[in-house]
Each structure stands twice: as C-alpha cells, then as structure tokens.
Design an enzyme around this catalytic site. Sequence first.
Site, PDB file in Angstrom:
ATOM      1  N   SER A   1       0.834  -1.208   0.000  1.00  0.00           N
ATOM      2  CA  SER A   1       0.000   0.000   0.000  1.00  0.00           C
ATOM      3  C   SER A   1       0.862   1.249   0.000  1.00  0.00           C
ATOM      4  O   SER A   1       1.971   1.260   0.557  1.00  0.00           O
ATOM      5  CB  SER A   1      -0.855  -0.034   1.270  1.00  0.00           C
ATOM      6  OG  SER A   1      -1.476   1.199   1.480  1.00  0.00           O
TER       7      SER A   1
ATOM      8  N   TYR B   1      -2.078  -0.906  10.919  1.00  0.00           N
ATOM      9  CA  TYR B   1      -2.336  -1.452   9.578  1.00  0.00           C
ATOM     10  C   TYR B   1      -1.151  -1.157   8.652  1.00  0.00           C
ATOM     11  O   TYR B   1      -0.605  -2.063   8.006  1.00  0.00           O
ATOM     12  CB  TYR B   1      -3.631  -0.865   8.981  1.00  0.00           C
ATOM     13  CG  TYR B   1      -3.722  -1.133   7.499  1.00  0.00           C
ATOM     14  CD1 TYR B   1      -3.978  -2.422   7.030  1.00  0.00           C
ATOM     15  CD2 TYR B   1      -3.481  -0.132   6.556  1.00  0.00           C
ATOM     16  CE1 TYR B   1      -4.015  -2.695   5.670  1.00  0.00           C
ATOM     17  CE2 TYR B   1      -3.512  -0.396   5.194  1.00  0.00           C
ATOM     18  CZ  TYR B   1      -3.782  -1.683   4.760  1.00  0.00           C
ATOM     19  OH  TYR B   1      -3.794  -1.956   3.417  1.00  0.00           O
TER      20      TYR B   1
ATOM     21  N   LYS C   1       1.955  -3.629   6.673  1.00  0.00           N
ATOM     22  CA  LYS C   1       2.395  -3.655   5.265  1.00  0.00           C
ATOM     23  C   LYS C   1       3.917  -3.458   5.190  1.00  0.00           C
ATOM     24  O   LYS C   1       4.608  -4.107   4.418  1.00  0.00           O
ATOM     25  CB  LYS C   1       1.669  -2.587   4.443  1.00  0.00           C
ATOM     26  CG  LYS C   1       0.178  -2.848   4.276  1.00  0.00           C
ATOM     27  CD  LYS C   1      -0.110  -4.112   3.478  1.00  0.00           C
ATOM     28  CE  LYS C   1      -1.571  -4.480   3.451  1.00  0.00           C
ATOM     29  NZ  LYS C   1      -1.847  -5.818   2.916  1.00  0.00           N
TER      30      LYS C   1
HETATM   31  P1  NAD Z   1     -11.187  -6.838   1.165  1.00  0.00           P
HETATM   32  O1  NAD Z   1     -11.442  -6.805   2.624  1.00  0.00           O
HETATM   33  O2  NAD Z   1     -12.329  -6.566   0.255  1.00  0.00           O
HETATM   34  O3  NAD Z   1     -10.570  -8.254   0.747  1.00  0.00           O
HETATM   35  C1  NAD Z   1      -9.732  -8.977   1.603  1.00  0.00           C
HETATM   36  C2  NAD Z   1     -10.277 -10.406   1.666  1.00  0.00           C
HETATM   37  O4  NAD Z   1      -9.423 -11.182   2.497  1.00  0.00           O
HETATM   38  C3  NAD Z   1     -11.681 -10.472   2.262  1.00  0.00           C
HETATM   39  O5  NAD Z   1     -12.515 -11.201   1.383  1.00  0.00           O
HETATM   40  C4  NAD Z   1     -11.490 -11.207   3.595  1.00  0.00           C
HETATM   41  O6  NAD Z   1     -12.593 -12.026   3.904  1.00  0.00           O
HETATM   42  C5  NAD Z   1     -10.222 -12.005   3.329  1.00  0.00           C
HETATM   43  N1  NAD Z   1      -9.408 -12.297   4.518  1.00  0.00           N
HETATM   44  C6  NAD Z   1      -8.951 -11.427   5.448  1.00  0.00           C
HETATM   45  N2  NAD Z   1      -8.221 -12.078   6.367  1.00  0.00           N
HETATM   46  C7  NAD Z   1      -8.210 -13.396   6.013  1.00  0.00           C
HETATM   47  C8  NAD Z   1      -7.632 -14.563   6.568  1.00  0.00           C
HETATM   48  N3  NAD Z   1      -6.925 -14.520   7.700  1.00  0.00           N
HETATM   49  N4  NAD Z   1      -7.816 -15.748   5.948  1.00  0.00           N
HETATM   50  C9  NAD Z   1      -8.537 -15.824   4.798  1.00  0.00           C
HETATM   51  N5  NAD Z   1      -9.119 -14.734   4.222  1.00  0.00           N
HETATM   52  C10 NAD Z   1      -8.952 -13.546   4.835  1.00  0.00           C
HETATM   53  O7  NAD Z   1      -9.977  -5.844   0.880  1.00  0.00           O
HETATM   54  P2  NAD Z   1      -9.395  -5.304  -0.505  1.00  0.00           P
HETATM   55  O8  NAD Z   1      -9.728  -3.863  -0.595  1.00  0.00           O
HETATM   56  O9  NAD Z   1      -9.759  -6.193  -1.613  1.00  0.00           O
HETATM   57  O10 NAD Z   1      -7.844  -5.393  -0.205  1.00  0.00           O
HETATM   58  C11 NAD Z   1      -7.058  -6.466  -0.657  1.00  0.00           C
HETATM   59  C12 NAD Z   1      -5.610  -6.245  -0.236  1.00  0.00           C
HETATM   60  O11 NAD Z   1      -5.148  -5.015  -0.772  1.00  0.00           O
HETATM   61  C13 NAD Z   1      -5.397  -6.162   1.271  1.00  0.00           C
HETATM   62  O12 NAD Z   1      -4.167  -6.779   1.575  1.00  0.00           O
HETATM   63  C14 NAD Z   1      -5.311  -4.671   1.530  1.00  0.00           C
HETATM   64  O13 NAD Z   1      -4.562  -4.390   2.675  1.00  0.00           O
HETATM   65  C15 NAD Z   1      -4.600  -4.217   0.265  1.00  0.00           C
HETATM   66  N6  NAD Z   1      -4.835  -2.800  -0.059  1.00  0.00           N
HETATM   67  C16 NAD Z   1      -6.127  -2.340  -0.178  1.00  0.00           C
HETATM   68  C17 NAD Z   1      -6.357  -1.013  -0.470  1.00  0.00           C
HETATM   69  C18 NAD Z   1      -7.753  -0.461  -0.555  1.00  0.00           C
HETATM   70  O14 NAD Z   1      -7.933   0.749  -0.406  1.00  0.00           O
HETATM   71  N7  NAD Z   1      -8.773  -1.272  -0.798  1.00  0.00           N
HETATM   72  C19 NAD Z   1      -5.265  -0.150  -0.677  1.00  0.00           C
HETATM   73  C20 NAD Z   1      -3.969  -0.654  -0.559  1.00  0.00           C
HETATM   74  C21 NAD Z   1      -3.769  -1.992  -0.244  1.00  0.00           C
HETATM   75  C1  WQD Z   2      -9.436   9.712   0.880  1.00  0.00           C
HETATM   76  C2  WQD Z   2      -9.567  11.193   1.179  1.00  0.00           C
HETATM   77  C3  WQD Z   2      -9.945  11.697   3.500  1.00  0.00           C
HETATM   78  C4  WQD Z   2     -13.845   9.856   3.886  1.00  0.00           C
HETATM   79  C5  WQD Z   2      -6.988   4.630   2.934  1.00  0.00           C
HETATM   80  C6  WQD Z   2      -5.933   3.971   3.767  1.00  0.00           C
HETATM   81  C7  WQD Z   2      -4.763   3.600   2.909  1.00  0.00           C
HETATM   82  C8  WQD Z   2      -5.200   2.776   1.695  1.00  0.00           C
HETATM   83  C9  WQD Z   2      -6.307   3.427   0.958  1.00  0.00           C
HETATM   84  C10 WQD Z   2      -5.097   0.456   2.253  1.00  0.00           C
HETATM   85  C11 WQD Z   2      -8.829  11.612   2.446  1.00  0.00           C
HETATM   86  C12 WQD Z   2     -11.134  12.108   2.654  1.00  0.00           C
HETATM   87  C13 WQD Z   2     -12.640  10.310   3.382  1.00  0.00           C
HETATM   88  C14 WQD Z   2     -14.850  10.805   4.225  1.00  0.00           C
HETATM   89  C15 WQD Z   2     -13.393  12.563   3.509  1.00  0.00           C
HETATM   90  N1  WQD Z   2      -5.747   1.519   2.090  1.00  0.00           N
HETATM   91  N2  WQD Z   2     -12.421  11.650   3.198  1.00  0.00           N
HETATM   92  N3  WQD Z   2     -14.588  12.132   4.007  1.00  0.00           N
HETATM   93  O1  WQD Z   2      -7.261   7.639   3.804  1.00  0.00           O
HETATM   94  O2  WQD Z   2      -6.316   8.058   1.486  1.00  0.00           O
HETATM   95  O3  WQD Z   2      -6.413   5.772   2.348  1.00  0.00           O
HETATM   96  O4  WQD Z   2      -7.383   3.749   1.859  1.00  0.00           O
HETATM   97  O5  WQD Z   2      -3.902   0.274   2.195  1.00  0.00           O
HETATM   98  O6  WQD Z   2      -3.890   2.884   3.708  1.00  0.00           O
HETATM   99  O7  WQD Z   2      -5.518   4.871   4.766  1.00  0.00           O
HETATM  100  O8  WQD Z   2      -8.510   6.863   1.723  1.00  0.00           O
HETATM  101  O9  WQD Z   2     -10.820   6.967   0.941  1.00  0.00           O
HETATM  102  O10 WQD Z   2     -10.370   7.010   3.430  1.00  0.00           O
HETATM  103  O11 WQD Z   2      -9.784   8.976   2.050  1.00  0.00           O
HETATM  104  O12 WQD Z   2     -13.219  13.776   3.348  1.00  0.00           O
HETATM  105  O13 WQD Z   2     -15.940  10.450   4.705  1.00  0.00           O
HETATM  106  O14 WQD Z   2     -10.964  11.480   1.419  1.00  0.00           O
HETATM  107  O15 WQD Z   2      -9.719  12.653   4.504  1.00  0.00           O
HETATM  108  O16 WQD Z   2      -8.310  12.869   2.232  1.00  0.00           O
HETATM  109  P1  WQD Z   2      -7.081   7.199   2.422  1.00  0.00           P
HETATM  110  P2  WQD Z   2      -9.948   7.384   2.055  1.00  0.00           P
END
Ligand code: NAD
Ligand code: WQD
Length: 344
Positions: A125, A150, A154
């Site tokens: 991330s 969190y 990562k």
């Molecule tokens: P998500 O929660 O939709 O998907 C994650 C899946 O993993 C879920 O279906 C959950 O049931 C499963 N899971 C969690 N822990 C588990 C375990 N111990 N055993 C088996 N299954 C398990 O999340 P996502 O948005 O699809 O994110 C996927 C990956 O990408 C994650 O590693 C997340 O940290 C990373 N990521 C997400 C974002 C984002 O904003 N969505 C941004 C950066 C990184």
């Molecule tokens: C985006 C912008 C908020 C909600 C998060 C995790 C990051 C990554 C992606 C996993 C920010 C603003 C939000 C609201 C708002 N995930 N906001 N009102 O915080 O950039 O990233 O998701 O790895 O680790 O921290 O994403 O969508 O929460 O926010 O004004 O109700 O929107 O302040 O500027 P963020 P977000």
Amino acid sequence: MKILVTGGTGYIGSHTAVELQLQGFEVVIVDNLSNSHADVVDRIEEITNIRPEFHQFDLIDREKTKSFFAGHPDLDGIIHFAAFKAVGESMADPLMYYRNNLDSLINILQGMKDNGLKNLVFSSSCTVYGQPDELPVKETSPIKEAWSPYGNTKQMSEQIIRFAVEAYGLKTIALRYFNPIGSHDSALIGELPLGVPNNLVPFITQTAIGLRQSLNVFGSDYDTPDGTAVRDYIHVVDLAMAHVVAVNRMISASGKSDFEIFNLGTGNGFSVLEVIKSFEKVSGESLNYKIVGRRPGDVEKVWADTSFANQELGWKAQKSLDEMMGSAWKWEQALADKKSSNKH
Ligand code: NAD
Ligand code: WQD
C-alpha cells in the site's frame, strides 16, 4: 497455469480473479469470508463463465494452510490479498491486525517453502510512505514511520518477504496500491463496505443513494490548491490487470530482481472536492456534503510516480476520474436495485 488468489472474494481479489480467468489462468480462491460473501464466487462465474475453485478457511490457521498447500503442489503463482485493511480499526485493536496480516503471510511463505513454490505477488500500500517529502512518490522514496498498525503490517510484510526471498530463493513482487475505487463494468462485483464506510468514494455513493445523510469533507486547510486533501485514485480493474502482468513477469522470469516493488496509481492527484465534482457531473446528482475538521492520521497529499511500473511492467492505468466515479455510482445503483428486488 494455476494461481492461488487469497482474499479472492474480496474487493480487489475478485476483480483480479476475473482478469486472470479472462487471460486463461486457472484460479483457486482461499478466503475466510471475514469481509466478503461466498456468492462473489457465483458472480465471478457469471462474468467469466468459469467457476473458480473456492476454499473457505482462515489463513492464520497453520494446520489448515499447511494441508491446503500439501494438496496444491502445482500452483504456478500466489497473489496474497487476504488481510484486514481498516486503519481506524487497527488503531483500536493493533494485535488483531498484526496477527491476521502477519500470521497469514508467514503461513503462506511457509507453504511456499515446504512445497518448492516460487512466485508471490503481495498487496502492499502507498500507506508505507506516510507523508512523502517529495511528490510524486517513487518506489525508492524512504519508508516513513508507520502512522497506524495497519500501515505497519504492510511495512513489516515487505521486510519479511525480502528476507524470505533471499533465504528460500523465491520470486516476489510487492504492489503498492494507491487509492483503488470503482467496480467491474458488469456491476456484478464491487466494493462491499460493512457498516459505515471509512473510504471517500463508498461514502459519496452511499450518501447520493440515500443511505447516509451527508458526507463530511475532512479538512479544508491543507496546503493543496483547494485546501482539501489530495490522493491518487485508481480504477480497480486497472489495478487487477497489473496483477496479471506481475504474475506473467514472475512466471516468465523476466524480472530484474527476485524482489521487485511497483507503485500502482495513475500518477494524478485529485482533491476531495475534485472527486465530489466529478461524481456530481457523471451522476447528475447534487451531493449533500459539509466541510469539517481534519481526520486524525490523514496525510495531506500523495500521488504516485508510475514511471517505473509503466516502463518495467508495460502497464498503465487507463481510466479517468470521471470513468471511475461513473463505475462506482453504477455499482451503488446495482446494489440498491438488488436490495429492492429482494424486498418484493
Ligand atoms: P477486502 O477486505 O475486500 O478483501 C480482503 C479479503 O481477504 C476479504 O474477502 C477477507 O474475507 C479475506 N481475509 C482477510 N483475512 C483473512 C484470513 N486470515 N484468511 C482468509 N481470508 C482472509 O480488501 P481489498 O480492498 O480487496 O484489499 C485487498 C488487499 O489489498 C489487502 O491486503 C489490503 O490491505 C490491500 N490494499 C487495499 C487497499 C484499498 O484501499 N482497498 C489499498 C492498498 C492496499
Ligand atoms: C481519501 C480522502 C480523506 C472519507 C486509505 C488507507 C490507505 C489505503 C487506501 C489500504 C482523504 C477524505 C474520506 C470521508 C473525507 N488503504 N475523506 N470524508 O485515507 O487516502 O487511504 O485507503 O492500504 O492505507 O488509509 O482513503 O478513501 O479514506 O480517504 O473527506 O468520509 O478522502 O480525509 O483525504 P485514504 P480514504
């Protein structure tokens, strides 16, 4: 070619399973359904006409993970999405995050080591960068002290992988996602936030559909052109496609090193108000929002330098902000239609 997709019923995992199957890969999903639903498997089948193999268990269960790997010695690659991802929840219960995100990774690396499996793509991330000193942020930019447990999982995961690669001769690609949004064009799969969404785009679409009264815009006094915080939003299908490229790169051994890291973003930063404007334009809805104070822990601005991913992977995000907002809105409307037809 057979690929294990952990977290494959989740948001990014399900979109990636679809793209893999469309490119001819056989997909095996492992998910404990802690943040997703089993019927996502049906939806993946509906889109691709292929039903992925699905196993429901918790990857922090050592014995179950071990026996899963013993029964799947023929995996050509693993994409490890499964993790908990809510920043606020991780502040409230850090141990739950360390246990889930690190134990699952360790069990997978152990399964790879025990069975001679080589290729891993890991979901990292942009959160590992914190607030970068220079923008756009490059893969070589310093990793700052984590702002949340969190984010720390990562950072630690990347380090665990780095040493495992050296010791066990693995090939690994860590993909640092910026802000994934939107959904598949079919509106059959998408993001399903449980409860009140933390992320901006689901909160916008839920407000517009009437599930929430009003969006709080967190902060208008940032050092950005309109004072609201800036992020690099990327469409989830663009993101999914990068995973297929990464898998192919590992399988064909065309990487430059055994542990590679790529930023996955568009390279464009948009402010919260720009995102709202784009949503209003493509949906024709006027969004109810108000400006409130900053959200603790938020960085001011971050967007990716994507040149390394573009050159090395030959991949580039295609979708514009308007297309992303249109797709997020289509998904929210599909969810509302499904809910109302279930009622009748
Ligand atoms: P998500 O929660 O939709 O998907 C994650 C899946 O993993 C879920 O279906 C959950 O049931 C499963 N899971 C969690 N822990 C588990 C375990 N111990 N055993 C088996 N299954 C398990 O999340 P996502 O948005 O699809 O994110 C996927 C990956 O990408 C994650 O590693 C997340 O940290 C990373 N990521 C997400 C974002 C984002 O904003 N969505 C941004 C950066 C990184
Ligand atoms: C985006 C912008 C908020 C909600 C998060 C995790 C990051 C990554 C992606 C996993 C920010 C603003 C939000 C609201 C708002 N995930 N906001 N009102 O915080 O950039 O990233 O998701 O790895 O680790 O921290 O994403 O969508 O929460 O926010 O004004 O109700 O929107 O302040 O500027 P963020 P977000």
